[in-house]
Enzyme design. Structure first.
Site, short mmCIF file in Angstrom:
data_model
loop_
_atom_site.label_atom_id
_atom_site.label_comp_id
_atom_site.label_asym_id
_atom_site.label_seq_id
_atom_site.Cartn_x
_atom_site.Cartn_y
_atom_site.Cartn_z
N ASP A 239 1.02 3.29 18.33
CA ASP A 239 1.62 2.16 19.05
C ASP A 239 3.01 1.78 18.55
O ASP A 239 3.40 0.61 18.59
CB ASP A 239 0.69 0.92 18.97
CG ASP A 239 -0.69 1.22 19.52
OD1 ASP A 239 -0.78 2.05 20.44
OD2 ASP A 239 -1.67 0.63 19.03
N GLN B 154 -0.92 8.84 19.13
CA GLN B 154 -1.35 8.23 17.86
C GLN B 154 -0.17 8.18 16.86
O GLN B 154 0.96 8.10 17.29
CB GLN B 154 -2.54 8.98 17.26
CG GLN B 154 -3.86 8.75 17.98
CD GLN B 154 -4.02 9.61 19.21
OE1 GLN B 154 -3.93 10.82 19.16
NE2 GLN B 154 -4.27 8.98 20.34
N LYS C 181 6.27 4.95 21.16
CA LYS C 181 6.58 6.35 21.50
C LYS C 181 6.82 6.51 22.99
O LYS C 181 7.73 7.22 23.41
CB LYS C 181 5.41 7.28 21.09
CG LYS C 181 5.11 7.26 19.60
CD LYS C 181 3.89 8.09 19.28
CE LYS C 181 2.60 7.54 19.84
NZ LYS C 181 2.15 6.27 19.25
N GLY D 88 -2.36 5.11 24.46
CA GLY D 88 -1.88 4.20 25.51
C GLY D 88 -0.39 4.07 25.31
O GLY D 88 0.06 3.44 24.36
N HIS D 89 0.39 4.73 26.17
CA HIS D 89 1.84 4.75 26.02
C HIS D 89 2.46 3.92 27.14
O HIS D 89 2.21 4.15 28.31
CB HIS D 89 2.36 6.19 26.07
CG HIS D 89 1.87 7.02 24.91
ND1 HIS D 89 2.19 8.35 24.75
CD2 HIS D 89 1.09 6.70 23.85
CE1 HIS D 89 1.62 8.80 23.64
NE2 HIS D 89 0.94 7.83 23.08
P1 GDP Z 1 2.95 3.86 21.96
O1 GDP Z 1 1.47 4.05 21.94
O2 GDP Z 1 3.60 4.33 20.71
O3 GDP Z 1 3.59 4.43 23.18
O4 GDP Z 1 3.18 2.28 22.00
P2 GDP Z 1 2.41 1.21 22.92
O5 GDP Z 1 2.87 1.37 24.32
O6 GDP Z 1 0.94 1.29 22.69
O7 GDP Z 1 2.86 -0.14 22.25
C1 GDP Z 1 4.21 -0.47 22.13
C2 GDP Z 1 4.45 -1.81 22.84
O8 GDP Z 1 5.71 -2.30 22.46
C3 GDP Z 1 4.49 -1.67 24.34
O9 GDP Z 1 4.00 -2.84 24.93
C4 GDP Z 1 5.98 -1.52 24.64
O10 GDP Z 1 6.32 -1.98 25.93
C5 GDP Z 1 6.58 -2.40 23.59
N1 GDP Z 1 7.91 -2.02 23.08
C6 GDP Z 1 8.40 -0.77 22.85
N2 GDP Z 1 9.63 -0.85 22.29
C7 GDP Z 1 9.91 -2.17 22.16
C8 GDP Z 1 11.00 -2.90 21.62
O11 GDP Z 1 11.99 -2.36 21.13
N3 GDP Z 1 10.92 -4.26 21.66
C9 GDP Z 1 9.84 -4.93 22.18
N4 GDP Z 1 9.82 -6.25 22.16
N5 GDP Z 1 8.79 -4.26 22.69
C10 GDP Z 1 8.81 -2.91 22.67
P1 IMO Z 2 -1.22 5.71 20.77
O1 IMO Z 2 -0.93 7.10 21.27
C1 IMO Z 2 -3.29 3.19 17.88
C2 IMO Z 2 -7.09 4.68 16.32
C3 IMO Z 2 -8.32 3.87 16.67
C4 IMO Z 2 -9.16 4.12 15.43
C5 IMO Z 2 -8.86 5.59 15.11
C6 IMO Z 2 -9.88 6.57 15.67
O2 IMO Z 2 -1.24 4.68 21.84
O3 IMO Z 2 -0.34 5.36 19.63
P2 IMO Z 2 -10.36 7.51 18.10
O4 IMO Z 2 -10.75 6.78 19.35
O5 IMO Z 2 -9.10 8.28 18.23
O6 IMO Z 2 -11.47 8.33 17.54
O7 IMO Z 2 -10.11 6.32 17.04
O8 IMO Z 2 -7.60 5.86 15.69
N1 IMO Z 2 -6.27 5.12 17.48
C7 IMO Z 2 -5.12 4.56 17.82
N2 IMO Z 2 -4.47 3.49 17.32
N3 IMO Z 2 -2.72 3.91 18.88
C8 IMO Z 2 -3.33 5.00 19.38
O9 IMO Z 2 -2.74 5.82 20.28
C9 IMO Z 2 -4.61 5.34 18.88
N4 IMO Z 2 -5.50 6.32 19.16
C10 IMO Z 2 -6.51 6.19 18.29
O10 IMO Z 2 -7.99 2.51 16.81
O11 IMO Z 2 -8.68 3.36 14.35
MG MG Z 3 -0.28 2.94 22.22
#
Ligand code: GDP
Ligand code: IMO
Ligand code: MG
Length: 420
Positions: free
Chosen positions: A13, A218, A16, A40-41
């Site tokens: 999270d 991840q 990416k 979840g991207h």
């Molecule tokens: P990922 O799994 O690495 O793709 O990240 P996620 O989408 O799960 O979580 C990142 C969250 O931060 C999302 O809600 C994005 O919209 C948000 N986000 C990404 N870059 C920025 C930033 O520079 N500033 C803020 N405020 N939010 C951001």
């Molecule tokens: P993105 O791509 C954050 C974490 C779960 C748990 C561990 C194992 O959005 O960054 P799993 O279901 O993979 O067997 O869970 O890994 N986890 C993540 N945490 N972002 C993710 O993906 C994750 N995918 C798995 O919370 O701790």
């Molecule tokens: Mg994510």
């Protein structure tokens, strides 16, 4: 510079999805090489939010091929639902590896059963998407692959027996086997023509001069081997996972960019040395909107951790940082950063292998310069301190959640600029 890889440096999270989306305008192909619906991207295009779980972010860009590599585990319902959210024309740009494994109902049931009956040290806090059990079956050489689903008669004649054998001793939900057969048939009928040998496909595109982006899911502190085992996911999210997860030689990749927030988060169980709690944590969680994109769970929050980053840098043979969510810490005079750990009377800067040791360390934290309002100029003193501590330059600065809130520095300014 032709081929690039984007990885998460923390526990997932990091942002990416947003970074991959921005860089996708400069490439021909985006490849996911591990994980599945646990990811979840997120990207915001204007105020429109888009969250993808299986599909690479490149799918949102006209003309970009989106590859789901052999290292992924794919959940049929999730895949079909996601495909329904992108334009029909995007399906023609989708390439599904015939070697990718299928997540079946007994995997999800096993994931749930294990998490429900585990407590204390045994609970992982997974996303409950069946990821671990699907990889477990793959390693045991008993899995079902997308390539099986498209073989004549497999879904109708063999799938039910496979699930029944895998589910032995587990309680599946009523109708789960029939549902799974229906969904797998739908994958075959709607997406069967997209199932192919993606390794050969990538080799052909490489020979034609295409530019590739590998999208890690991840984060590398969740890496099965090098993360905080056993509190990890069951694949290799790091750059090292590209080879086994796509069949493309990592030797050909020119640049690995690691995404890190200017603070840190974690969902699920496991050690997190720089974690904070109480009102300070609540405020940071609210400011950063730190709730899971896949499960909606509140994320644990803490400060940037240099020993953990150094571990990630080594693991990814890292070239540069993409710094995200800097706007969340706007207005702070200083930014807390964990620079070392203390355990027993000893101070050290390395990342311990054993989760138990890591859970016992006490963080040693410094105050680094804040930036007032984030910009390329105001962040400089902080970035320079980070660069000095790690030896890695900052190449991308994300100043907000939207696509257009991104500052590209070298080498990405030229890389993206060349095609704009
Ligand atoms: P990922 O799994 O690495 O793709 O990240 P996620 O989408 O799960 O979580 C990142 C969250 O931060 C999302 O809600 C994005 O919209 C948000 N986000 C990404 N870059 C920025 C930033 O520079 N500033 C803020 N405020 N939010 C951001
Ligand atoms: P993105 O791509 C954050 C974490 C779960 C748990 C561990 C194992 O959005 O960054 P799993 O279901 O993979 O067997 O869970 O890994 N986890 C993540 N945490 N972002 C993710 O993906 C994750 N995918 C798995 O919370 O701790
Ligand atoms: Mg994510």
């Amino acid at each position: 510079m032709r081929h690039i890889c984007v990885v998460g440096l923390n526990w997932g999270d990091e942002g990416k999805g947003k970074i991959v989306d921005v860089l996708s305008s400069a490439v021909d192909v985006v490849v996911r090489y591990q994980g599945g619906a646990n990811a979840g991207h997120t990207v915001y295009i204007g105020e429109d939010k888009k969250v993808l779980h299986h599909l690479p972010m490149g799918i949102l860009h006209e003309g970009v091929a989106a590859v789901l590599g052999n290292g992924m585990v794919i959940e049929p319902r999730g895949l079909l639902e996601e495909v329904a959210t992108v334009p029909a024309s995007a399906v023609e740009r989708l390439h599904l590896s015939d070697r990718a494994h299928v997540v079946l109902p007994h995997h999800t049931a096993l994931d749930r059963a294990r998490e429900a009956t585990s407590d204390g040290d045994r609970k992982i806090g997974t996303t409950l998407r069946g990821i671990g059990p699907a990889y477990q079956e793959k390693s045991a050489r008993r899995g079902v692959r997308l390539g099986d689903l498209v073989r004549p008669g497999f879904v109708e004649e063999r799938l039910a027996e496979h699930i029944r054998a895998g589910a032995e001793g587990l309680e599946l939900e009523e109708g789960a086997i029939e549902d799974s057969i229906t969904l797998c048939r739908e994958v075959r009928d709607r997406l069967g023509s997209r199932v192919q040998d993606t390794q050969s496909f990538l080799a052909r595109l490489h020979a034609e001069g295409s530019r590739f982006l590998f999208e890690g899911a991840q984060g590398c502190l969740l890496d099965l081997d090098f993360g905080t085992y056993p509190y990890v996911t069951s694949s290799s999210p790091s750059f090292l996972g590209v080879g086994p997860g796509s069949g493309f030689s990592p030797r050909k990749i020119d640049h690995v960019v690691g995404v890190t927030k200017v603070y840190c988060t974690r969902v699920g169980e496991g050690p997190f040395p720089s974690e904070i709690d109480g009102a300070e944590a609540e405020a940071l969680r609210a400011a950063g909107n730190e709730y899971g994109a896949t499960t909606g769970r509140p994320r644990r929050v803490g400060w940037l951790d240099i020993p953990a980053l150094r571990h990630a840098i080594l693991l990814n043979d890292l070239d540069s940082f993409a710094l995200t969510k800097a706007d969340v810490l706007d207005g702070r005079a200083t930014i807390p950063v964990t620079v070392a750990y203390r355990l027993g009377g000893e101070v050290f800067e390395t990342f311990p292998t054993h989760a138990e040791d890591l859970s016992r360390v006490e963080p040693i934290t410094e105050e680094w310069p804040g930036w007032g309002t984030i910009s390329e100029t105001t962040v400089r003193p902080f970035a320079e301190r980070l660069e000095a501590a790690t030896g890695i330059p900052v190449s991308i600065l994300s100043t907000g959640k939207r696509r257009d809130q991104t500052v590209l520095l070298e080498p990405f300014e030229s890389y993206v600029g060349a095609v704009r």
